[in-house]
Design a protein around this motif. Structure first.
Motif, mmCIF file in Angstrom:
data_model
loop_
_atom_site.group_PDB
_atom_site.id
_atom_site.type_symbol
_atom_site.label_atom_id
_atom_site.label_comp_id
_atom_site.label_asym_id
_atom_site.label_seq_id
_atom_site.Cartn_x
_atom_site.Cartn_y
_atom_site.Cartn_z
ATOM 1 N N SER A 1 5.253 -2.537 4.327
ATOM 2 C CA SER A 1 4.306 -2.566 5.433
ATOM 3 C C SER A 1 3.789 -1.158 5.696
ATOM 4 C CB SER A 1 4.991 -3.122 6.691
ATOM 5 O OG SER A 1 4.097 -3.198 7.774
ATOM 6 N N THR A 2 2.467 -1.028 5.900
ATOM 7 C CA THR A 2 1.835 0.281 6.027
ATOM 8 C C THR A 2 0.976 0.342 7.278
ATOM 9 O OG1 THR A 2 1.783 0.551 3.626
ATOM 10 C CG2 THR A 2 0.292 1.936 4.893
ATOM 11 N N GLY A 3 1.009 1.482 7.950
ATOM 12 C CA GLY A 3 0.178 1.706 9.126
ATOM 13 C C GLY A 3 -0.597 3.007 9.004
ATOM 14 N N CYS A 4 -1.710 3.095 9.741
ATOM 15 C CA CYS A 4 -2.556 4.288 9.717
ATOM 16 C C CYS A 4 -3.069 4.569 11.118
ATOM 17 C CB CYS A 4 -3.727 4.097 8.756
ATOM 18 S SG CYS A 4 -4.882 5.497 8.695
ATOM 19 N N VAL A 5 -3.056 5.847 11.501
ATOM 20 C CA VAL A 5 -3.545 6.277 12.814
ATOM 21 C C VAL A 5 -4.409 7.520 12.627
ATOM 22 C CG1 VAL A 5 -2.822 7.456 14.946
ATOM 23 C CG2 VAL A 5 -1.742 5.313 14.286
ATOM 24 N N VAL A 6 -5.535 7.566 13.320
ATOM 25 C CA VAL A 6 -6.368 8.769 13.394
ATOM 26 C C VAL A 6 -6.333 9.239 14.841
ATOM 27 C CG1 VAL A 6 -8.678 9.737 13.063
ATOM 28 C CG2 VAL A 6 -7.866 7.916 11.551
ATOM 29 N N ALA A 7 -5.902 10.488 15.058
ATOM 30 C CA ALA A 7 -5.706 10.960 16.427
ATOM 31 C C ALA A 7 -5.995 12.448 16.538
ATOM 32 C CB ALA A 7 -4.275 10.685 16.889
ATOM 33 N N HIS A 8 -6.482 12.845 17.698
ATOM 34 C CA HIS A 8 -6.584 14.266 18.015
ATOM 35 C C HIS A 8 -5.274 14.680 18.681
ATOM 36 C CE1 HIS A 8 -7.589 17.962 20.179
ATOM 37 N NE2 HIS A 8 -8.574 18.111 19.307
ATOM 38 N N VAL A 9 -4.595 15.644 18.088
ATOM 39 C CA VAL A 9 -3.328 16.111 18.643
ATOM 40 C C VAL A 9 -3.441 17.591 18.975
ATOM 41 C CG1 VAL A 9 -1.996 14.400 17.372
ATOM 42 C CG2 VAL A 9 -2.322 16.667 16.395
ATOM 43 N N ASN A 10 -2.640 18.008 19.915
ATOM 44 C CA ASN A 10 -2.607 19.399 20.345
ATOM 45 C C ASN A 10 -1.515 20.160 19.610
ATOM 46 O OD1 ASN A 10 -4.672 19.098 22.370
ATOM 47 N ND2 ASN A 10 -3.141 18.034 23.625
ATOM 48 N N LYS A 11 -1.650 21.454 19.542
ATOM 49 C CA LYS A 11 -0.630 22.281 18.925
ATOM 50 C C LYS A 11 0.700 22.077 19.650
ATOM 51 C CE LYS A 11 0.470 27.070 17.694
ATOM 52 N NZ LYS A 11 -0.008 28.474 17.697
ATOM 53 N N GLY A 12 1.753 21.822 18.878
ATOM 54 C CA GLY A 12 3.075 21.608 19.458
ATOM 55 C C GLY A 12 3.404 20.165 19.757
ATOM 56 N N ASP A 13 2.440 19.240 19.588
ATOM 57 C CA ASP A 13 2.736 17.818 19.813
ATOM 58 C C ASP A 13 3.705 17.308 18.749
ATOM 59 O OD1 ASP A 13 1.160 17.622 22.030
ATOM 60 O OD2 ASP A 13 -0.497 16.554 21.055
ATOM 61 N N ASP A 14 4.588 16.398 19.161
ATOM 62 C CA ASP A 14 5.537 15.757 18.250
ATOM 63 C C ASP A 14 4.961 14.430 17.757
ATOM 64 O OD1 ASP A 14 7.325 17.804 18.710
ATOM 65 O OD2 ASP A 14 8.482 16.708 20.203
ATOM 66 N N THR B 1 0.836 -1.195 0.000
ATOM 67 C CA THR B 1 0.000 0.000 0.000
ATOM 68 C C THR B 1 0.870 1.243 0.000
ATOM 69 O OG1 THR B 1 -1.730 -1.157 1.235
ATOM 70 C CG2 THR B 1 -1.810 1.248 1.236
ATOM 71 N N GLY B 2 0.462 2.233 -0.779
ATOM 72 C CA GLY B 2 1.167 3.512 -0.816
ATOM 73 C C GLY B 2 0.218 4.662 -0.574
ATOM 74 N N CYS B 3 0.760 5.781 -0.125
ATOM 75 C CA CYS B 3 -0.036 6.975 0.143
ATOM 76 C C CYS B 3 0.748 8.208 -0.297
ATOM 77 C CB CYS B 3 -0.392 7.074 1.627
ATOM 78 S SG CYS B 3 -1.280 8.586 2.077
ATOM 79 N N TRP C 1 2.038 5.843 7.433
ATOM 80 C CA TRP C 1 3.456 5.626 7.178
ATOM 81 C C TRP C 1 3.656 4.244 6.579
ATOM 82 C CZ3 TRP C 1 1.105 4.410 11.610
ATOM 83 C CH2 TRP C 1 1.513 3.285 12.325
ATOM 84 N N THR C 2 4.696 4.121 5.788
ATOM 85 C CA THR C 2 4.999 2.837 5.165
ATOM 86 C C THR C 2 6.503 2.623 5.178
ATOM 87 O OG1 THR C 2 4.786 1.511 3.128
ATOM 88 C CG2 THR C 2 4.993 3.884 2.861
#
Length: 346
Positions: free
Chosen positions: A304-317, A85-87, A268-269
């Motif tokens: 190999s490919t992974g996917c994450v959906v997340a709420h992040v705050n400003k300045g998060d790494d 899989t590619g993105c 990411w892959t």
């Protein structure tokens, strides 16, 4: 694709035709040619997947006009089948037709000429087509543009658009994974997988009437990572940047620093092989949010490919690193790229 593609057809530079269409809002995708012709200018996310096996070797490219933007690779062993899989997140993707303009023969001639040049007189990248192809880069100047032309004339007459209300709407997003292995006596045919560990489950999030700034990035590693560097807990540095709207991605460190709070999608892959073993983690600050693994055989090179959906705050790494289980090279070359992308969805 509604059927397998035999080896005598899946030759180098063959355009893959995804003929079974389930969704086509805007009528940009053309099932007879396998080409997506951009109906509106903007930032686009393209995700593609292919499966090969039984000692097959394939690289597939995501092409925008005549330029390669992404590539994935899979080199399989006998009796082994792999899905790759590619993105790609692409910016300055320009519509083939300007707003309120009806396609004409003159415009179709201009469309044909635009395939021969990546830039228009204003210097903006003129992107009209995006599609995956087989193996190494090809040249669209040798492509039968008349096929694209006739398809476009036929499809634009049936153009539809999904309208987004100007008033406040809602975002629905979720991300979950299975908290433990599923034994073989349970993982039987037609078993529904239960993703019991929920990390993100936004049922309703109001969108402000004045939307925030657009944030999107896409980058890949410009070279292979040797085994003496790709050791446990090594942060992968995606130094070749193709898209960086909002300037959140930092190619010198491999870290995306969120310029705005919100709900993000991260994909990411990575590619390893030849007996190598790697797990990679998607980290938000010091916490693991996602993980992928690849344990390869000799002369086998999967992606190999992974996917994450997340709420992040400003300045998060947000970054990708190897885990405890890591040995061997991580590849990013002309056969397939190790890449990292993300975009804010609200």
């Amino acid at each position: 694709m509604s059927a397998n593609l035999p080896s005598d057809v899946a030759a180098p530079h063959h355009v893959l035709i995804f003929d079974h269409v389930r969704t086509n809002i805007g009528n940009g995708y053309h099932s007879s040619t396998g080409v997506f012709i951009v109906p509106e200018t903007g930032v686009y996310v393209f995700i593609w997947s292919f499966r090969n096996g039984d000692d097959g070797a394939h690289s597939s490219q995501l092409m925008i006009n005549s330029e390669e933007w992404g590539i994935t690779h899979s080199n399989t062993a006998v009796n082994a089948w792999s899905q790759s899989t590619g993105c790609v997140v692409a910016h300055h993707v320009v519509s083939a037709v300007s707003p309120n303009q009806k396609p004409s023969n003159n415009h179709m001639h201009e469309k044909e000429e635009s395939l021969k040049s990546k830039e228009d007189p204003s210097g903006e990248v003129n992107v009209t087509d995006a599609f995956p192809t087989n193996d190494v880069p090809g040249n669209l100047e040798n492509k039968d543009v008349s096929i694209l032309k006739s398809t476009q004339q036929e499809e634009f007459g049936r153009k539809e658009r999904l309208l987004i209300p100007e008033t406040q709407g809602a975002v629905v997003a979720f991300y979950a994974y299975m908290s433990s292995d599923l034994p073989s006596n349970v993982a039987t045919p037609h078993h529904v997988l239960i993703f019991d560990h929920v990390r993100t489950n936004i049922e309703r999030l109001l969108i402000p009437e004045v939307p925030g700034a657009l944030v999107a990035f896409y980058a890949y590693m410009s070279a292979n990572l040797p085994s003496n560097v790709a050791t446990p807990h090594h942060v992968l540095i995606f130094d070749h940047v193709r898209t960086n709207i909002g300037n959140g991605h930092h190619p010198s460190t491999g870290v995306f620093i969120a310029p705005e709070a919100g709900v993000y999608v991260f994909i990411w892959t990575f590619r390893n092989g030849n007996g190598g073993i790697h797990s990679t983690q998607l980290m938000i600050n010091s916490e693991e949010w996602g993980m992928t693994h690849s344990h390869t055989l000799t002369n086998s090179f999967p992606q190999s490919t992974g996917c994450v959906v997340a709420h992040v705050n400003k300045g998060d790494d947000v970054f990708v690193k190897t885990s405890d289980s890591s040995s061997g090279n991580i590849y990013s070359d002309s056969y397939g790229k190790t890449s990292f992308s993300g975009w804010k969805i609200n």
